[in-house]
Scaffold this motif. Structure first.
Motif, short mmCIF file in Angstrom:
data_model
loop_
_atom_site.label_atom_id
_atom_site.label_comp_id
_atom_site.label_asym_id
_atom_site.label_seq_id
_atom_site.Cartn_x
_atom_site.Cartn_y
_atom_site.Cartn_z
N PHE A 175 -11.49 -5.79 -7.12
CA PHE A 175 -10.85 -4.82 -8.00
C PHE A 175 -9.36 -4.69 -7.69
O PHE A 175 -8.51 -4.75 -8.59
N VAL A 176 -9.02 -4.47 -6.42
CA VAL A 176 -7.62 -4.29 -6.06
C VAL A 176 -6.83 -5.57 -6.33
O VAL A 176 -5.68 -5.53 -6.79
N GLU A 177 -7.43 -6.73 -6.11
CA GLU A 177 -6.75 -7.99 -6.42
C GLU A 177 -6.51 -8.14 -7.92
O GLU A 177 -5.50 -8.74 -8.33
N LEU A 178 -7.39 -7.58 -8.74
CA LEU A 178 -7.24 -7.67 -10.19
C LEU A 178 -6.11 -6.77 -10.69
O LEU A 178 -5.30 -7.19 -11.52
N TYR A 179 -6.05 -5.54 -10.19
CA TYR A 179 -5.10 -4.57 -10.71
C TYR A 179 -3.84 -4.42 -9.87
O TYR A 179 -2.76 -4.18 -10.41
N ARG A 180 -3.96 -4.49 -8.56
CA ARG A 180 -2.81 -4.31 -7.67
C ARG A 180 -2.83 -5.34 -6.54
O ARG A 180 -2.97 -4.99 -5.36
N PRO A 181 -2.69 -6.62 -6.86
CA PRO A 181 -2.76 -7.66 -5.83
C PRO A 181 -1.69 -7.50 -4.75
O PRO A 181 -1.86 -7.98 -3.63
N ASP A 182 -0.60 -6.82 -5.10
CA ASP A 182 0.47 -6.60 -4.13
C ASP A 182 0.04 -5.73 -2.95
O ASP A 182 0.71 -5.71 -1.91
N LEU A 183 -1.07 -5.01 -3.10
CA LEU A 183 -1.52 -4.10 -2.04
C LEU A 183 -2.60 -4.71 -1.15
O LEU A 183 -3.07 -4.04 -0.23
N VAL A 184 -3.00 -5.94 -1.42
CA VAL A 184 -4.04 -6.59 -0.61
C VAL A 184 -3.39 -7.39 0.51
O VAL A 184 -2.50 -8.21 0.26
N ARG A 185 -3.81 -7.15 1.74
CA ARG A 185 -3.33 -7.92 2.89
C ARG A 185 -4.21 -9.16 3.03
O ARG A 185 -5.23 -9.16 3.70
N GLU A 186 -3.81 -10.23 2.35
CA GLU A 186 -4.63 -11.42 2.28
C GLU A 186 -4.95 -11.99 3.66
O GLU A 186 -6.05 -12.48 3.91
N SER A 187 -4.00 -11.94 4.57
CA SER A 187 -4.21 -12.51 5.90
C SER A 187 -5.22 -11.73 6.71
O SER A 187 -5.74 -12.22 7.72
N LYS A 188 -5.54 -10.50 6.26
CA LYS A 188 -6.49 -9.65 6.98
C LYS A 188 -7.91 -9.72 6.40
O LYS A 188 -8.82 -9.10 6.93
N LYS A 189 -8.07 -10.44 5.29
CA LYS A 189 -9.40 -10.54 4.69
C LYS A 189 -10.34 -11.35 5.59
O LYS A 189 -10.03 -12.48 5.93
N GLU A 190 -11.47 -10.75 5.95
CA GLU A 190 -12.46 -11.46 6.75
C GLU A 190 -13.80 -10.78 6.56
O GLU A 190 -13.87 -9.61 6.17
#
Length: 249
Positions: A175-190
């Motif tokens: 959801f957050v990647e769809l609407y506000r991708p700027d707020l996702v810390r991609e390097s922290k996804k695990e």
């Protein structure tokens, strides 16, 4: 995909415009979120973002279902006591939360609103919102509709992500990647490591369940799936509301 601002937002109206909107709308919508930890890759505003954007989706799609909605400002703070061991979480007490929602409803009833819809996106709010809905229904002339968004999306989410897609996991990350991708810390996804929940009791705090603060596997996020689920769920909710109104509830 709408922005969070719509032409039906109370906060942008003058009092004259608000009076007209109350007179012409079928329901006022109160979006309810939270400010609480969502693991290390999502912002504390995740539930409030969901309430903002998903209520905007409802407003935009409502005319296709014969409805006109007046959207109230999102209530950003919720009942999040179980997340308080994680920094950044803000919680209201259960009693304060119920009272706040009741007083919001009383204000709208005083201005002539007949029906109020709670659109909720935080599980911790479900019980106090149900209590507030009961009080408003008994103590005012309001008819209260209560929708927990995830309940209407659950079947589609389970089909898309299997089990374990909950807090800060596959679904909310999508959801957050769809609407506000700027707020996702991609390097922290695990993948989120969580204990199996007990069968005969609950837990007091969420860090007893998961060290990072989430459930599921955020690396399985899929914005295309999420966009479809949002569209389908928006239609389901509006159909259910329209049917309840038609049936006299």
């Amino acid at each position: 995909m709408p922005e969070t601002e719509t032409d039906s937002d109370l906060y942008a109206m003058t009092w004259e415009e608000a009076a007209e909107a109350v007179a012409t709308s079928d329901l006022a919508v109160l979006p309810t979120g939270s400010i609480e930890q969502h693991s290390t890759h999502l912002p504390t505003s995740t539930d409030t973002l969901r309430a903002d954007y998903l209520s905007a989706e409802l407003v935009e799609a409502a005319p296709d279902h014969g409805l006109e909605l007046l959207r109230l400002p999102t209530l950003p703070f919720g009942y999040s006591e179980h997340h308080m061991r994680f920094p950044g979480t803000i919680t209201l007490s259960r009693e304060t939360y119920v009272d706040a929602v009741v007083e919001i409803g009383e204000s709208m009833a005083a201005h002539g609103v007949d029906r109020l819809l709670f659109l909720n996106t935080h599980g911790g709010n479900k019980e106090p919102l149900a209590m507030a809905a009961d009080r408003l229904g008994r103590e005012t002339a309001l008819t209260v509709h209560f929708v927990h968004w995830t309940d209407f999306a659950r079947e589609d989410l389970e089909e898309a992500f299997g089990e374990g897609w909950g807090h800060a996991g596959d679904h909310e990350t999508s959801f957050v990647e769809l609407y506000r991708p700027d707020l996702v810390r991609e390097s922290k996804k695990e993948p989120q490591k969580a204990r199996e929940l007990p069968e005969t009791r609950s837990y007091e705090y969420f860090d007893e369940v998961t060290e990072l603060g989430g459930l599921g596997d955020p690396t399985n996020s899929d914005t295309d799936v999420m966009e479809r689920v949002v569209g389908d769920t928006t239609a389901k909710i509006l159909e259910a509301v329209a049917e309840d109104i038609e049936a006299g509830w």
